[in-house]
Design an enzyme around this catalytic site. Structure first.
Site, PDB file in Angstrom:
ATOM      1  N   SER A  16     -21.182 -17.697  -8.740  1.00  0.00           N
ATOM      2  CA  SER A  16     -21.489 -19.015  -8.585  1.00  0.00           C
ATOM      3  C   SER A  16     -20.822 -19.139  -6.737  1.00  0.00           C
ATOM      4  CB  SER A  16     -20.307 -19.931  -8.692  1.00  0.00           C
ATOM      5  OG  SER A  16     -19.306 -19.799  -8.745  1.00  0.00           O
ATOM      6  N   GLU A 179      -6.426 -12.081  10.014  1.00  0.00           N
ATOM      7  CA  GLU A 179      -5.990 -13.486   9.853  1.00  0.00           C
ATOM      8  C   GLU A 179      -4.593 -13.667   9.729  1.00  0.00           C
ATOM      9  OE1 GLU A 179     -10.823 -14.797  10.441  1.00  0.00           O
ATOM     10  OE2 GLU A 179     -10.251 -14.113   8.191  1.00  0.00           O
TER      11      GLU A 179
END
Length: 475
Positions: A16, A179
């Site tokens: 998914s 990040e």
């Protein structure tokens, strides 16, 4: 005399993520197909923003909308929750399991987009003390560890204990590692600086390690250099050319560029280096005779199909083809290409001979108002790159509701000092370890009632293209 309508073409989609969801949506106008999307989670994960869940900027719901909600209006698609454990190319079936319940799904066409997981380069025991960041569970565990480290420092008894709690080591200087390092630095220097009485969060030590010689190597020397300079300005200790040799509960051992060994005492370690394709890639390779690369990705034909199995498409991080990078756009474009190929086959028209990837660029945010972006021949660093990053990530977040709440949370975090999601619990930190310690008798299974039919009938041997879906309880 009336003719019997043709049975719909059955498509099973595995995964998914970007590949699975975008591939399913690309076929929404086809009334002649019946799509079953099977995945081990009930949500679609916007993985590029996982680090913002880990550092308290966003909630998990904002980057992981329900797959059922996203596909609710697509009448030719349904969602089945379960982890795919086996794909049988000969019988054209996909087997998944959920709480001991096994489901067998027959297919006419298969789209495999199971993605990739974290790789510790053969040292999987490192994962106990240095979690990766590939799932919502990973991000929530890291949130608990990061915020919990400051709490532990506040009650520490010795200066050495305080320093150990306030040291954060990030392994891997790719986009995720950069990040994470930038956000932990901002967390320590801006968000938490006034929140404690015995410690000063600004004393935190953030160390970014990588075996490579540069930061953000895929972005080139100029942008990598700009990212490194910005990280140093934030107080991050950048150590390229450094390889991890051991990890334990209180620290990490590294081999320096000169070959010497150094130990860094740190309670919190984040593993942001290396990926390994889903084990399903090896299954497909073994059954089809396809090759497999060092990252476990299966070698596919130019049209993204398996050798000898044109009915099976493989997309995204599982694919080894022409050096394609493991980024979201490869999965999205590959899935849409596969959907077009399926449509052409059903329509009886010519298919395209090969998949052509169009590189739309790469981006990484370093801190608030600072990012790097590589788009074609253009290179940007600083505030303008950050605005581009902001806009593009908003576009790809699924759902209007998620876009609005994400924008609000970004405003709180980037314009102010707050973090909207600072809740951290012991369950988040220790849940993974507890689940891993379960023995076979304690593994949760689907409860049954005497009135339930104990066993569903098997498919009855090799499935044909019209074999029924079956379920059974695994004991």
């Amino acid at each position: 005399m009336t003719s019997t309508p043709a049975a719909p073409h059955r498509i099973v989609v595995v995964g998914s993520g970007f590949g699975g969801l975008f591939g399913t949506q690309a076929l929404k106008r086809r009334g002649d197909v019946e799509i079953t999307l099977v995945a081990k989670t009930a949500h679609h994960l916007f993985q590029p923003l996982l680090y913002q869940v880990a550092t308290g900027i966003l909630s998990e719901g904002e980057i992981a909308p329900s797959t059922r909600e996203v596909l609710a209006r697509q009448k030719n698609a349904r969602v089945v929750l379960g982890e795919v454990t086996h794909i049988d190319l000969a019988s054209r079936t996909v087997t998944s399991q959920l709480l001991g319940r096994e489901t067998v799904l027959p297919y006419d066409t298969l789209l495999v987009a199971a993605g990739a997981g974290q790789s510790w380069f053969g040292n999987d025991h490192f994962a106990r003390h240095a979690p990766g960041m590939k799932s919502i569970d990973d991000a929530l565990e890291l949130r608990g560890r990061i915020f919990g480290a400051f709490e532990l420092a506040e009650i520490a008894r010795t200066p050495a204990e305080v320093q150990r709690a306030l040291t954060f080591v990030i392994v891997g200087a790719g986009p995720t590692g950069v990040e994470m390092a930038g956000q932990i630095a901002e967390l320590a220097h801006r968000t938490l600086k006034n929140d404690f009485r015995r410690i000063d969060p600004r004393d935190a030590r953030i160390v970014l390690l990588d075996a490579a010689d540069t930061v953000l190597p895929s972005f080139g020397e100029r942008l990598g250099g700009a990212a490194r300079r910005r990280l140093v300005e934030l107080g991050v200790e950048v150590r390229p050319g450094t390889m991890v040799t051991d990890v334990d509960s209180t620290g990490i051992v590294v081999r320096e560029p000169d070959g010497s060994s150094t130990r860094i005492d740190a309670l919190t370690k984040v593993w942001a280096a290396g990926v390994q394709a889903s084990p399903l890639a090896r299954q497909l390779a073994e059954q089809s005779g396809a090759g497999i690369d060092r990252a476990g990705r299966v070698e596919v034909r130019p049209d993204l199909t398996l050798p000898g199995h044109p009915e099976v498409f493989v997309v995204g991080d599982m694919v080894s083809l022409d050096g394609l990078p493991g980024v979201a756009q490869v999965a999205i474009q590959g899935a849409r290409f596969a959907a077009r190929q399926i449509g052409r086959r059903l329509d009886g028209t010519a298919t395209e001979p090969r998949f052509e990837y169009r590189d739309k660029g790469s981006m990484a945010t370093i801190s608030r108002f600072s990012a790097v972006a590589s788009i074609g021949r253009l290179r940007f660093a600083g505030f303008f790159a950050w605005l581009l990053w902001l806009a593009i990530h908003l576009v790809y977040i699924i759902g209007f509701k998620s876009q609005v709440t994400t924008l609000l949370h970004w405003a709180v975090s980037f314009l102010g000092r707050g973090r909207a999601e600072r809740v951290a619990t012991e369950q988040q930190v220790f849940g993974r370890r507890a689940i891993g310690a379960l023995n076979e008798r304690e593994v949760p299974v689907l409860p049954t009632h005497p009135a339930d039919r104990a066993e569903a009938p098997d498919a009855g041997g090799a499935a044909t293209t019209h074999a029924p879906e079956t379920t059974r309880t695994v004991r």
